[in-house]
Design a protein around this motif. Sequence first.
Motif, PDB file in Angstrom:
ATOM      1  N   SER A 107      44.145 -28.928  -6.050  1.00  0.00           N
ATOM      2  CA  SER A 107      44.507 -28.411  -7.362  1.00  0.00           C
ATOM      3  C   SER A 107      45.959 -28.725  -7.690  1.00  0.00           C
ATOM      4  O   SER A 107      46.280 -29.186  -8.787  1.00  0.00           O
ATOM      5  CB  SER A 107      44.249 -26.906  -7.405  1.00  0.00           C
ATOM      6  N   GLU A 150      37.256 -18.389  -6.310  1.00  0.00           N
ATOM      7  CA  GLU A 150      37.064 -19.289  -7.437  1.00  0.00           C
ATOM      8  C   GLU A 150      38.412 -19.882  -7.816  1.00  0.00           C
ATOM      9  O   GLU A 150      39.417 -19.189  -7.822  1.00  0.00           O
ATOM     10  CB  GLU A 150      36.489 -18.536  -8.634  1.00  0.00           C
ATOM     11  N   SER A 152      40.297 -22.535 -10.705  1.00  0.00           N
ATOM     12  CA  SER A 152      40.252 -23.399 -11.884  1.00  0.00           C
ATOM     13  C   SER A 152      41.676 -23.859 -12.164  1.00  0.00           C
ATOM     14  O   SER A 152      42.640 -23.181 -11.827  1.00  0.00           O
ATOM     15  CB  SER A 152      39.658 -22.670 -13.088  1.00  0.00           C
ATOM     16  N   ASP A 153      41.775 -25.042 -12.763  1.00  0.00           N
ATOM     17  CA  ASP A 153      43.104 -25.561 -13.070  1.00  0.00           C
ATOM     18  C   ASP A 153      43.028 -26.439 -14.308  1.00  0.00           C
ATOM     19  O   ASP A 153      41.953 -26.703 -14.831  1.00  0.00           O
ATOM     20  CB  ASP A 153      43.689 -26.321 -11.872  1.00  0.00           C
TER      21      ASP A 153
END
Length: 167
Positions: A107, A150, A152-153
């Motif tokens: 990420s 979890e 997200s990026d």
Amino acid sequence: MPSLESSTLTNEQKDMINIISYAVDIVLSIVNDVLSAAKLEAKKLILVNRTFDLLNSLESTIIIFGKKSATKNIELIVNCEIDILPRYVKSDPERLNQVLTHLLSNSVKFTNEGEIVLTISMQQREVIEENNEENSSYDQVVKKELLLIELSDTGIGINPRYIKHAW
């Protein structure tokens, strides 16, 4: 023996040491990946199921990648209800750390602006365990929890053509 941290260094020297430190972390990660892949392929990877301090383990990894994301001016946001997470869990701490490290490393590597959001929660499930006693006619419902991580990026993501092959 004096360390570099206690030495008077120019900003350029400090930057070079940071680059070297980051490179060492990457090389170590690659070596560990190769060793793990070799063990997995040889069916020699053994999961260790032991009790460890979950919060301490998560915190140390998050701090490392918080610093790395900050050097790229990326915000690392951690969503975690600390009161809901158990302090101690029984699992394989090295594998958990390896997975979290891979997620955060990729990420940070592929995000050039924006943010990275890491959400850590518990997911409850009920499992029916069969009673192994011969004269018993009942099974037991046991509540177990799964750790859910979890990420997200705002990075480049995976080409949709390759997603089906990723997992």
